[in-house]
Motif scaffolding. Structure first.
Motif, PDB file in Angstrom:
ATOM      1  N   VAL A  34       0.854  -1.187   0.000  1.00 33.81           N
ATOM      2  CA  VAL A  34       0.000   0.000   0.000  1.00 33.81           C
ATOM      3  C   VAL A  34       0.890   1.237   0.000  1.00 33.81           C
ATOM      4  O   VAL A  34       1.856   1.327   0.772  1.00 33.81           O
ATOM      5  CB  VAL A  34      -0.937   0.030   1.223  1.00 33.81           C
ATOM      6  N   THR A  35       0.560   2.171  -0.846  1.00 39.76           N
ATOM      7  CA  THR A  35       1.282   3.443  -0.918  1.00 39.76           C
ATOM      8  C   THR A  35       0.380   4.565  -0.391  1.00 39.76           C
ATOM      9  O   THR A  35      -0.796   4.633  -0.753  1.00 39.76           O
ATOM     10  CB  THR A  35       1.698   3.761  -2.362  1.00 39.76           C
ATOM     11  N   VAL A  36       0.922   5.414   0.466  1.00 35.02           N
ATOM     12  CA  VAL A  36       0.207   6.615   0.935  1.00 35.02           C
ATOM     13  C   VAL A  36       0.872   7.813   0.270  1.00 35.02           C
ATOM     14  O   VAL A  36       2.090   8.029   0.421  1.00 35.02           O
ATOM     15  CB  VAL A  36       0.235   6.747   2.461  1.00 35.02           C
ATOM     16  N   SER A  37       0.102   8.589  -0.468  1.00 41.27           N
ATOM     17  CA  SER A  37       0.666   9.702  -1.241  1.00 41.27           C
ATOM     18  C   SER A  37      -0.146  10.972  -1.004  1.00 41.27           C
ATOM     19  O   SER A  37      -1.223  10.955  -0.406  1.00 41.27           O
ATOM     20  CB  SER A  37       0.680   9.354  -2.733  1.00 41.27           C
ATOM     21  N   ALA A  38       0.392  12.071  -1.507  1.00 41.90           N
ATOM     22  CA  ALA A  38      -0.296  13.364  -1.448  1.00 41.90           C
ATOM     23  C   ALA A  38      -0.127  14.042  -2.798  1.00 41.90           C
ATOM     24  O   ALA A  38       0.529  15.080  -2.934  1.00 41.90           O
ATOM     25  CB  ALA A  38       0.273  14.232  -0.325  1.00 41.90           C
ATOM     26  N   LEU A  56      -3.642   4.993  -0.855  1.00 40.38           N
ATOM     27  CA  LEU A  56      -4.428   6.036  -0.211  1.00 40.38           C
ATOM     28  C   LEU A  56      -3.822   7.372  -0.596  1.00 40.38           C
ATOM     29  O   LEU A  56      -2.590   7.560  -0.466  1.00 40.38           O
ATOM     30  CB  LEU A  56      -4.428   5.894   1.316  1.00 40.38           C
ATOM     31  N   ASN A  57      -4.649   8.285  -1.062  1.00 42.13           N
ATOM     32  CA  ASN A  57      -4.122   9.568  -1.519  1.00 42.13           C
ATOM     33  C   ASN A  57      -4.844  10.719  -0.812  1.00 42.13           C
ATOM     34  O   ASN A  57      -6.079  10.749  -0.710  1.00 42.13           O
ATOM     35  CB  ASN A  57      -4.295   9.710  -3.034  1.00 42.13           C
ATOM     36  N   LEU A  58      -4.077  11.664  -0.311  1.00 42.18           N
ATOM     37  CA  LEU A  58      -4.595  12.899   0.278  1.00 42.18           C
ATOM     38  C   LEU A  58      -4.375  14.021  -0.712  1.00 42.18           C
ATOM     39  O   LEU A  58      -3.238  14.216  -1.186  1.00 42.18           O
ATOM     40  CB  LEU A  58      -3.854  13.223   1.576  1.00 42.18           C
ATOM     41  N   PHE A  59      -5.440  14.769  -0.993  1.00 41.95           N
ATOM     42  CA  PHE A  59      -5.299  15.882  -1.924  1.00 41.95           C
ATOM     43  C   PHE A  59      -5.964  17.125  -1.331  1.00 41.95           C
ATOM     44  O   PHE A  59      -7.156  17.111  -1.011  1.00 41.95           O
ATOM     45  CB  PHE A  59      -5.929  15.552  -3.273  1.00 41.95           C
ATOM     46  N   LEU A  60      -5.176  18.180  -1.158  1.00 41.52           N
ATOM     47  CA  LEU A  60      -5.700  19.459  -0.667  1.00 41.52           C
ATOM     48  C   LEU A  60      -6.370  20.183  -1.826  1.00 41.52           C
ATOM     49  O   LEU A  60      -5.705  20.699  -2.710  1.00 41.52           O
ATOM     50  CB  LEU A  60      -4.561  20.308  -0.091  1.00 41.52           C
ATOM     51  N   TYR A  61      -7.712  20.209  -1.804  1.00 45.24           N
ATOM     52  CA  TYR A  61      -8.422  20.785  -2.950  1.00 45.24           C
ATOM     53  C   TYR A  61      -8.993  22.168  -2.681  1.00 45.24           C
ATOM     54  O   TYR A  61      -9.418  22.866  -3.606  1.00 45.24           O
ATOM     55  CB  TYR A  61      -9.554  19.854  -3.393  1.00 45.24           C
ATOM     56  N   GLN A  62      -9.017  22.618  -1.405  1.00 43.53           N
ATOM     57  CA  GLN A  62      -9.590  23.942  -1.129  1.00 43.53           C
ATOM     58  C   GLN A  62      -9.007  24.500   0.172  1.00 43.53           C
ATOM     59  O   GLN A  62      -8.774  23.763   1.136  1.00 43.53           O
ATOM     60  CB  GLN A  62     -11.114  23.877  -1.011  1.00 43.53           C
ATOM     61  N   VAL A  63      -8.768  25.809   0.191  1.00 45.65           N
ATOM     62  CA  VAL A  63      -8.305  26.526   1.378  1.00 45.65           C
ATOM     63  C   VAL A  63      -9.200  27.752   1.552  1.00 45.65           C
ATOM     64  O   VAL A  63      -9.373  28.538   0.617  1.00 45.65           O
ATOM     65  CB  VAL A  63      -6.833  26.961   1.244  1.00 45.65           C
ATOM     66  N   THR A  64      -9.779  27.908   2.747  1.00 46.70           N
ATOM     67  CA  THR A  64     -10.678  29.049   3.011  1.00 46.70           C
ATOM     68  C   THR A  64     -10.270  29.744   4.305  1.00 46.70           C
ATOM     69  O   THR A  64      -9.699  29.117   5.204  1.00 46.70           O
ATOM     70  CB  THR A  64     -12.143  28.595   3.129  1.00 46.70           C
ATOM     71  N   PRO A  65     -10.572  31.049   4.437  1.00 46.17           N
ATOM     72  CA  PRO A  65     -10.313  31.746   5.717  1.00 46.17           C
ATOM     73  C   PRO A  65     -11.218  31.184   6.811  1.00 46.17           C
ATOM     74  O   PRO A  65     -12.375  30.857   6.572  1.00 46.17           O
ATOM     75  CB  PRO A  65     -10.653  33.205   5.404  1.00 46.17           C
TER      76      PRO A  65
END
Length: 450
Positions: A34-38, A56-65
């Motif tokens: 298993v590979t864990v990636s970003a 398993l992949n983590l992807f930062l798709y949005q940043v808000t105040p």
């Protein structure tokens, strides 16, 4: 507070949390490597080689105040534009947690384990953050982490004032159907999480104020002064009379409620007057009419000031409503007649010279009223009456200055029959009073037209 590396540090800590959790649960025994990636989703599906591994992949798709922290700090700059504070940049991060399976059910197994791990870790412990971001101990022949990743240890993420929370979010199918085509990637089983809050601090120099050496709290009850009626007093200690003409030299009597304050001032026609200590109560204030007012309608307002500071200095506090009164002009004897023309039964023309208190302003409208003095036995309807407007004291033009207030005025009259006349003067609608005799008949001031 964290540095600008905090966003990347959060991703690295989450990736390490998932990686350690999969190892602790020995997930690889059931699904293989298993590979864990970003990585962005479009880069994972780019080759067939990626599809042969479970991931398993983590992807930062949005940043808000963050709305909570956004309104906490004071303004960062003063009225001159100088930086006085460095409020933190508070951010909420939104991640897609996506599972990729090399075989049937692998994606579901990985997603279940990953969601359980995040559910059991609703708040990232500070020690876990330090451990995940700590640079590895160098070993012989080992290259260690790349320099960019080693720099994440300096983000100070574990030292920020608020701990980082992990909260699952809901996204309906319509939103997901819009999101994945934007990634240009094939949809995979996905869970969405909010990471809150990341505080990024600025290191720029500020202009700090000196510390407060002493704090003083001044508490006063709320009061709402109200002016209900304006009366007058002809002289100090004299009777207070309703509906009598208000003249210069007399006192204003202000009746109302809650008029007395810690420091009470009365604004009369824009001029501040401080009443004597014995002339102020909650129901009544007596003040002299200040000099410099012109005849006509004037405003009165009670202002209650608060004494603050050391030494105490007055600050504006509560204020009443603005009440109006009419300051009447007063004719000062004698009244002169000049340039008289006409004899016998002919109508007379002349110039009437008057002295007025208060002085007449440059632009005030003045009207002279003459009423024939009633002879004994004469019916009122047969008495003569005249009115004459005073010539304007203008025009004047720059660079000349306006003439300024004058206590004297000359008004030409014409077509007046000889006789004795009561004299009144209207200044901006305010009328001079007439005197009366013991029987209540008007008897002064009088001018004789010979």
């Amino acid at each position: 507070m964290s540095t600008a590396l905090a966003i990347a540090a959060v991703t690295a800590v989450l990736k390490d949390l998932l990686n350690n959790g999969l190892i602790d649960h020995n997930v690889s025994a059931g699904v293989g490597e298993v590979t864990v990636s970003a990585l962005p989703p479009d880069r994972i599906d780019a080759s067939d080689e990626d599809l042969k591994k479970s991931r398993l992949n983590l992807f930062l798709y949005q940043v808000t105040p963050n709305p909570g922290w956004r309104n906490v700090g004071l303004p960062a700059r003063n009225g001159r534009g100088e930086r006085i504070d460095n409020p933190p940049l508070a951010l909420d991060l939104y991640y897609l947690l996506t599972a990729y399976g090399a075989e049937e059910f692998h994606a579901e197994i990985l997603l279940g384990y990953a969601m359980q791990l995040l559910h059991e870790t609703p708040v990232l412990p500070r020690d876990a953050i330090r451990t995940a971001l700590a640079p590895p101990t160098p070993v012989v022949g080992g290259g260690g982490l790349p320099p960019a990743l080693q720099a994440l240890f300096t983000s100070d993420l574990a030292e920020q004032v608020e701990q980082i929370k992990i909260t699952p979010q809901i996204m309906n199918t319509e939103e997901l159907s819009k999101l994945w085509p934007a990634f240009q990637a094939r949809y995979r089983p996905t869970a969405i999480y909010q990471i809150s809050v990341v505080l990024i601090d600025s290191r720029r120099s500020t202009k700090p104020a000196l510390p407060v050496r002493e704090r003083r709290v001044h508490v006063i009850p709320f009061k709402h002064p109200v002016i209900e009626q304006i009366k007058s007093q002809a002289s100090p200690g004299g009777p207070i009379v309703d509906n009598q003409p208000i003249l210069t030299g007399s006192n204003l009597v202000i009746a109302g409620s809650q008029l007395r304050g810690e420091d009470t001032v009365v604004q009369v026609g824009g001029i501040a007057v401080t009443p004597a200590a014995g002339e102020v109560t909650d129901r009544q204030i007596i003040v002299p009419i200040p000099g410099g007012l012109q005849a006509g309608v004037q405003g009165v307002q009670v202002i209650q000031r608060t004494l603050l500071g050391s030494p105490p200095t007055p600050h504006r506090g509560f204020a009443s409503n603005v009440a109006a009164f009419v300051l009447s002009p007063r004719l000062v004897a004698p009244i002169g007649i000049a340039n008289l023309q006409g004899t016998g039964s002919e109508p007379r023309s002349a110039r009437v010279d008057l002295t007025v208190d208060p002085a007449i302003g440059d632009t005030q409208r003045v009207v002279l009223l003459l009423n024939e003095l009633m002879p004994s036995g004469s019916p009122p309807e047969e008495l003569r009456a005249y009115s004459f407007s005073a010539p304007s004291r203008l025009p004047w033009s720059p660079p000349l200055s306006p003439p300024g207030p004058s206590p004297t005025i000359s008004i030409p009259i014409s077509g007046v029959q000889a006789g004795d006349y009561l004299v009144r003067l209207q200044v901006d609608g305010a009328e001079s009073p007439l005197g009366t005799d013991a029987a209540g008949k008007y008897n002064s001031p009088v001018v004789t037209i010979p």
